[in-house]
Design a protein around this motif. Sequence first.
Motif, PDB file in Angstrom:
ATOM      1  N   VAL A 164     -49.682 -16.251 -76.822  1.00  0.00           N
ATOM      2  CA  VAL A 164     -49.467 -17.697 -76.946  1.00  0.00           C
ATOM      3  C   VAL A 164     -50.589 -18.332 -77.757  1.00  0.00           C
ATOM      4  N   ASP A 165     -51.826 -17.944 -77.462  1.00  0.00           N
ATOM      5  CA  ASP A 165     -52.968 -18.491 -78.203  1.00  0.00           C
ATOM      6  C   ASP A 165     -52.850 -18.174 -79.696  1.00  0.00           C
ATOM      7  N   ALA A 166     -52.436 -16.957 -80.006  1.00  0.00           N
ATOM      8  CA  ALA A 166     -52.294 -16.565 -81.406  1.00  0.00           C
ATOM      9  C   ALA A 166     -51.183 -17.357 -82.085  1.00  0.00           C
ATOM     10  N   MET A 167     -50.076 -17.564 -81.383  1.00  0.00           N
ATOM     11  CA  MET A 167     -48.974 -18.348 -81.931  1.00  0.00           C
ATOM     12  C   MET A 167     -49.429 -19.756 -82.283  1.00  0.00           C
ATOM     13  N   PHE A 168     -50.104 -20.388 -81.339  1.00  0.00           N
ATOM     14  CA  PHE A 168     -50.450 -21.799 -81.507  1.00  0.00           C
ATOM     15  C   PHE A 168     -51.679 -22.015 -82.391  1.00  0.00           C
ATOM     16  N   ALA A 169     -52.276 -20.929 -82.853  1.00  0.00           N
ATOM     17  CA  ALA A 169     -53.329 -21.062 -83.859  1.00  0.00           C
ATOM     18  C   ALA A 169     -52.738 -21.404 -85.219  1.00  0.00           C
ATOM     19  N   ASP A 170     -51.437 -21.196 -85.362  1.00  0.00           N
ATOM     20  CA  ASP A 170     -50.722 -21.485 -86.610  1.00  0.00           C
ATOM     21  C   ASP A 170     -50.237 -22.933 -86.591  1.00  0.00           C
ATOM     22  N   GLN A 171     -50.665 -23.696 -87.570  1.00  0.00           N
ATOM     23  CA  GLN A 171     -50.300 -25.113 -87.638  1.00  0.00           C
ATOM     24  C   GLN A 171     -48.788 -25.309 -87.706  1.00  0.00           C
ATOM     25  N   HIS A 172     -48.099 -24.441 -88.434  1.00  0.00           N
ATOM     26  CA  HIS A 172     -46.646 -24.567 -88.558  1.00  0.00           C
ATOM     27  C   HIS A 172     -45.958 -24.362 -87.200  1.00  0.00           C
ATOM     28  N   VAL A 173     -46.467 -23.420 -86.402  1.00  0.00           N
ATOM     29  CA  VAL A 173     -45.916 -23.185 -85.062  1.00  0.00           C
ATOM     30  C   VAL A 173     -46.138 -24.409 -84.185  1.00  0.00           C
ATOM     31  N   ARG A 174     -47.353 -24.960 -84.249  1.00  0.00           N
ATOM     32  CA  ARG A 174     -47.643 -26.149 -83.437  1.00  0.00           C
ATOM     33  C   ARG A 174     -46.703 -27.297 -83.803  1.00  0.00           C
ATOM     34  N   GLU A 175     -46.480 -27.484 -85.098  1.00  0.00           N
ATOM     35  CA  GLU A 175     -45.599 -28.576 -85.530  1.00  0.00           C
ATOM     36  C   GLU A 175     -44.156 -28.342 -85.098  1.00  0.00           C
ATOM     37  N   ALA A 176     -43.681 -27.107 -85.240  1.00  0.00           N
ATOM     38  CA  ALA A 176     -42.296 -26.794 -84.864  1.00  0.00           C
ATOM     39  C   ALA A 176     -42.098 -26.955 -83.359  1.00  0.00           C
ATOM     40  N   CYS A 177     -43.059 -26.463 -82.593  1.00  0.00           N
ATOM     41  CA  CYS A 177     -42.952 -26.567 -81.129  1.00  0.00           C
ATOM     42  C   CYS A 177     -43.017 -28.026 -80.676  1.00  0.00           C
ATOM     43  N   SER A 178     -43.868 -28.803 -81.321  1.00  0.00           N
ATOM     44  CA  SER A 178     -43.983 -30.220 -80.967  1.00  0.00           C
ATOM     45  C   SER A 178     -42.664 -30.952 -81.191  1.00  0.00           C
ATOM     46  N   ALA A 179     -41.972 -30.593 -82.269  1.00  0.00           N
ATOM     47  CA  ALA A 179     -40.726 -31.278 -82.610  1.00  0.00           C
ATOM     48  C   ALA A 179     -39.664 -31.113 -81.536  1.00  0.00           C
ATOM     49  N   TYR A 180     -39.707 -29.982 -80.825  1.00  0.00           N
ATOM     50  CA  TYR A 180     -38.671 -29.709 -79.822  1.00  0.00           C
ATOM     51  C   TYR A 180     -39.198 -29.742 -78.391  1.00  0.00           C
ATOM     52  N   ALA A 181     -40.435 -30.204 -78.211  1.00  0.00           N
ATOM     53  CA  ALA A 181     -41.048 -30.158 -76.885  1.00  0.00           C
ATOM     54  C   ALA A 181     -40.271 -30.975 -75.859  1.00  0.00           C
ATOM     55  N   ALA A 182     -39.881 -32.200 -76.213  1.00  0.00           N
ATOM     56  CA  ALA A 182     -39.177 -33.057 -75.249  1.00  0.00           C
ATOM     57  C   ALA A 182     -37.867 -32.407 -74.809  1.00  0.00           C
ATOM     58  N   ALA A 183     -37.157 -31.801 -75.757  1.00  0.00           N
ATOM     59  CA  ALA A 183     -35.901 -31.128 -75.417  1.00  0.00           C
ATOM     60  C   ALA A 183     -36.156 -29.903 -74.553  1.00  0.00           C
ATOM     61  N   GLN A 184     -37.177 -29.116 -74.907  1.00  0.00           N
ATOM     62  CA  GLN A 184     -37.443 -27.891 -74.165  1.00  0.00           C
ATOM     63  C   GLN A 184     -37.832 -28.175 -72.714  1.00  0.00           C
ATOM     64  N   ILE A 185     -38.656 -29.174 -72.499  1.00  0.00           N
ATOM     65  CA  ILE A 185     -39.066 -29.490 -71.126  1.00  0.00           C
ATOM     66  C   ILE A 185     -37.877 -30.021 -70.328  1.00  0.00           C
ATOM     67  N   ALA A 186     -37.052 -30.858 -70.945  1.00  0.00           N
ATOM     68  CA  ALA A 186     -35.838 -31.342 -70.272  1.00  0.00           C
ATOM     69  C   ALA A 186     -34.887 -30.197 -69.956  1.00  0.00           C
ATOM     70  N   ASP A 187     -34.820 -29.231 -70.856  1.00  0.00           N
ATOM     71  CA  ASP A 187     -33.982 -28.049 -70.687  1.00  0.00           C
ATOM     72  C   ASP A 187     -34.394 -27.264 -69.442  1.00  0.00           C
ATOM     73  N   SER A 188     -35.682 -26.982 -69.332  1.00  0.00           N
ATOM     74  CA  SER A 188     -36.187 -26.233 -68.168  1.00  0.00           C
ATOM     75  C   SER A 188     -35.944 -26.989 -66.872  1.00  0.00           C
ATOM     76  N   GLU A 189     -36.122 -28.302 -66.916  1.00  0.00           N
ATOM     77  CA  GLU A 189     -35.883 -29.121 -65.719  1.00  0.00           C
ATOM     78  C   GLU A 189     -34.411 -29.066 -65.315  1.00  0.00           C
ATOM     79  N   ALA A 190     -33.520 -29.041 -66.298  1.00  0.00           N
ATOM     80  CA  ALA A 190     -32.090 -28.976 -65.996  1.00  0.00           C
ATOM     81  C   ALA A 190     -31.727 -27.648 -65.339  1.00  0.00           C
ATOM     82  N   ILE A 191     -32.382 -26.576 -65.758  1.00  0.00           N
ATOM     83  CA  ILE A 191     -32.121 -25.273 -65.133  1.00  0.00           C
ATOM     84  C   ILE A 191     -32.612 -25.284 -63.685  1.00  0.00           C
ATOM     85  N   ASP A 192     -33.820 -25.775 -63.460  1.00  0.00           N
ATOM     86  CA  ASP A 192     -34.332 -25.844 -62.090  1.00  0.00           C
ATOM     87  C   ASP A 192     -33.452 -26.711 -61.197  1.00  0.00           C
TER      88      ASP A 192
END
Length: 268
Positions: A164-192
């Motif tokens: 995970v640390d290696a992934m997020f050292a990449d600026q492009h990964v951080r930007e891509a993950c940030s773009a979908y963060a709200a959806a991803q967290i809502a997704d996990s909450e819906a599963i729970d």
Amino acid sequence: MTELLASSDDGRLITALDDGSGPNLLVVHPGGGDATTWDGVTRHLTDDFRVVRIRRRIYVPEADIALPHSMTIEAADIVAIADLLESPVLLVGHSSGAVAALEAALLDPSAFAGLWLYEPPMPTKELIAGTAGARARAALDRGDPVEAMQIHMRDIVRMPANVVDAMFADQHVREACSAYAAAQIADSEAIDALGVGIDRFATLETPTALIEGDLSPSHLRERLTDLAAVLPNARIATLTGQGHIAHLTAPDTLADTIRDMAGQIVHV
């Protein structure tokens, strides 16, 4: 490529990408990205199949995410797109998209001739996000989507911390993950929010292929084994040398397993 348009139960317009021709494959993409994350797999299938990739409502650009998000809503969206397709339809789901696919099959079993499910993080014996999900939500709410996604990858997906640390050292990964963060967290909450337990699937007779990678986090493989024990017509296929993201690392291999499943249902 064309686009399909359907109206879901709540009046929301649902779209899907439509490629190729032949027997119908309806694909429900994983979290952390949109339908285009399955471009590679799709390219290996469109000579033999019509591949329809639903755009999950919380992952479309600038999505208006109503909280709490619900897998019941996602299931209705999937069925709405399936209703546009001629039978037989093979329903393909990956990760949280596979959870939504299972719920869709339970909502309308007659809509699908078979299921192909790649490591659905179903809360079989324990929640998928739990307290880590609460920490991810808190990070997101204080305006730190990168930390929210780091928590998601490390403590919910349970990828090794150094990876995970290696992934997020990449600026492009951080930007891509940030773009979908709200959806991803809502997704996990819906599963729970589905709650722990999967006995409701014991009546789902639809032929089902459950796909796992032998390098995937152990909890995902354990959840898959739990599902196989409950679903009355399921088998497990293991991808050697692959983890949870074979749609990116081995799209041809994933396409072959889908083709194998489809061949058992329709002439390909």
